[in-house]
Design a protein around this motif. Structure first.
Motif, mmCIF file in Angstrom:
data_model
loop_
_atom_site.group_PDB
_atom_site.id
_atom_site.type_symbol
_atom_site.label_atom_id
_atom_site.label_comp_id
_atom_site.label_asym_id
_atom_site.label_seq_id
_atom_site.Cartn_x
_atom_site.Cartn_y
_atom_site.Cartn_z
ATOM 1 N N THR A 24 -25.932 71.454 -3.693
ATOM 2 C CA THR A 24 -26.084 70.252 -2.874
ATOM 3 C C THR A 24 -26.119 69.049 -3.822
ATOM 4 O OG1 THR A 24 -28.481 70.474 -2.900
ATOM 5 C CG2 THR A 24 -27.311 71.410 -1.008
ATOM 6 N N PHE A 26 -26.579 64.840 -3.829
ATOM 7 C CA PHE A 26 -26.773 63.567 -3.157
ATOM 8 C C PHE A 26 -25.624 62.638 -3.555
ATOM 9 C CE2 PHE A 26 -31.115 65.214 -3.296
ATOM 10 C CZ PHE A 26 -31.457 65.103 -1.952
ATOM 11 N N PRO A 27 -25.238 61.739 -2.682
ATOM 12 C CA PRO A 27 -24.077 60.896 -3.004
ATOM 13 C C PRO A 27 -24.222 60.162 -4.329
ATOM 14 C CG PRO A 27 -24.641 60.677 -0.703
ATOM 15 C CD PRO A 27 -25.726 61.510 -1.318
ATOM 16 N N SER A 120 -19.630 55.383 0.386
ATOM 17 C CA SER A 120 -20.106 56.495 1.220
ATOM 18 C C SER A 120 -19.304 57.742 0.897
ATOM 19 C CB SER A 120 -19.980 56.166 2.704
ATOM 20 O OG SER A 120 -18.615 56.013 3.070
ATOM 21 N N TYR A 122 -19.199 62.069 2.336
ATOM 22 C CA TYR A 122 -19.737 63.034 3.281
ATOM 23 C C TYR A 122 -20.506 62.344 4.393
ATOM 24 C CZ TYR A 122 -18.723 66.260 -0.555
ATOM 25 O OH TYR A 122 -18.130 66.950 -1.566
ATOM 26 N N GLY A 123 -20.100 61.127 4.736
ATOM 27 C CA GLY A 123 -20.754 60.411 5.816
ATOM 28 C C GLY A 123 -22.068 59.768 5.435
ATOM 29 N N SER A 124 -22.460 59.832 4.149
ATOM 30 C CA SER A 124 -23.721 59.245 3.685
ATOM 31 C C SER A 124 -23.420 58.038 2.798
ATOM 32 C CB SER A 124 -24.548 60.263 2.903
ATOM 33 O OG SER A 124 -24.899 61.355 3.720
ATOM 34 N N ALA A 125 -24.063 56.923 3.102
ATOM 35 C CA ALA A 125 -23.885 55.709 2.295
ATOM 36 C C ALA A 125 -24.775 55.758 1.062
ATOM 37 C CB ALA A 125 -24.214 54.481 3.124
ATOM 38 N N PHE A 126 -24.316 55.111 0.018
ATOM 39 C CA PHE A 126 -25.111 55.043 -1.207
ATOM 40 C C PHE A 126 -24.913 53.679 -1.864
ATOM 41 C CE2 PHE A 126 -20.975 56.571 -2.497
ATOM 42 C CZ PHE A 126 -20.712 55.890 -3.668
#
Length: 356
Positions: A24, A26-27, A120, A122-126
């Motif tokens: 896994t 994180f972005p 972003s 995988y649909g996650s903003a960073f």
């Protein structure tokens, strides 16, 4: 890193197992970055070069990623200046990014160059800061000093040192004048703007003045030098002869002189006529002597005196009696003394004082 372990059994007793490792991410953890700055110390208006390296550490693409290089005040966290671009970061690839920053307007002190990435996956903003590096804005230039007063050469009044001192980076902290090599010097007062001044109390004569300014960063200016000659006194005038009020029977020599290192004029008038020291005066009569000495500053001294040359004896004229004459009493005798500079006279008959 993670491991998924699966097991299954059916009614006939058949069994199955499967292990599935996976990660896994994180972005913000999928990107790495470095940033350098050159030079590490900069003096405005010099520029700095920020060089960044961005790495995609994953097997997934970071598309339309905003990359920012920013100058940050580490005390306040404020962004002072920045540059932004956009890039597609393919899996397991690196990207280099350079930008030149101006430093005009930056206060002295430490700053950071920050490398930031935002987007972003995988649909996650960073929005993450990947790296920082420090640099310092410094002042390496000494103040500029211009001496307005005094001017070199003869000074005829009290001395006021007036200078302009400027420093565009850190500002002028102090200005001092060193007199005749005095290492301590005297501080000048700040009148506002670039003007600094101080009044000097020094003895008459030649002096060597050095002016130096120091800025807040400790940079000292070159010495600004001036040579002056202070003259506040009039010439010392001496008239050796003749003495005031003198009555002389012989010719006399007019003798005069003046003492002043900056003597510019020495002249004399006798009865309104010019003459030089050493002139011999023999004419009978009353004489008036005027001697004036002046220096280059206009200071002057004046001598005025009167004297008499009288080489002729008094003339006595008697009436009423002649030498050897016989006269009946009483006898009336008259006399006149012709002498313009008569001091005293007397008359006696047979040893007894008489008056005309």
């Amino acid at each position: 890193s993670h491991l998924l372990e699966l097991a299954a059994d059916d009614c006939a007793g058949n069994a199955a197992e499967q292990d599935l490792p996976f990660e896994t991410v994180f972005p913000q953890d999928g990107l790495g970055g470095t940033v350098t700055v050159s030079p590490g110390q900069v003096e405005p208006p010099e520029t700095i070069l920020a060089s960044a390296g961005i790495a995609n550490l994953t097997d997934a693409p970071y598309t339309a990623t905003a990359l920012r290089l920013e100058i940050v005040d580490p005390v306040t966290g404020d962004v002072v200046d920045g540059f932004e671009t956009s890039a597609d970061l393919q899996p397991r690839t690196d990207l280099d990014l350079d930008h030149v920053f101006a430093t005009v307007g930056l206060d002295l002190g430490e700053y950071e160059i920050a490398l930031t990435a935002a987007g972003s996956i995988y649909g996650s903003a960073f929005n993450t800061r990947l790296a920082t590096v420090a640099f310092e804005v410094v002042d390496r230039t000494a103040p500029t000093v211009t001496l307005l007063a005094p001017r070199a050469g003869l000074v005829c009044d009290s001395i006021q040192v007036v200078v302009t001192a400027s420093d565009s980076a850190s500002g002028v902290e102090s200005v001092r004048v060193h007199i005749d090599g005095d290492p301590a010097g005297l501080p000048l007062a700040h009148l506002g703007g670039d003007v600094w001044t101080v009044d000097l109390a020094v003895e008459e004569g030649e002096h060597h003045l050095n002016v130096m300014a120091v800025d807040v960063a400790g940079n000292a200016s070159d010495l600004t030098t001036v040579e002056i000659d202070l003259d506040l006194s009039p010439p010392v005038l001496t008239v050796a002869s003749p003495a005031n009020g003198a009555c002389l029977s012989d010719p006399t020599t007019i003798t005069f002189s003046a003492d002043d290192v900056n003597l510019e004029d020495l002249r004399a008038l006798l009865n309104g006529m010019s003459l030089n020291s050493g002139a011999v005066i023999s004419d009978d009569g009353d004489h008036h002597l005027l001697v004036v000495a002046a220096d280059a500053c206009g200071h002057s001294d004046t001598h005025s005196s009167d004297f008499v040359i009288d080489a002729t004896s008094p003339v006595i004229i008697v009436s009423g009696v002649s030498e050897g004459e016989e006269l009946p009493p009483p006898v009336e005798i008259h006399w006149v003394i012709d002498e313009p500079h008569l001091v005293e006279h007397s008359a006696e008959v047979d040893g007894q004082p008489v008056e005309a």
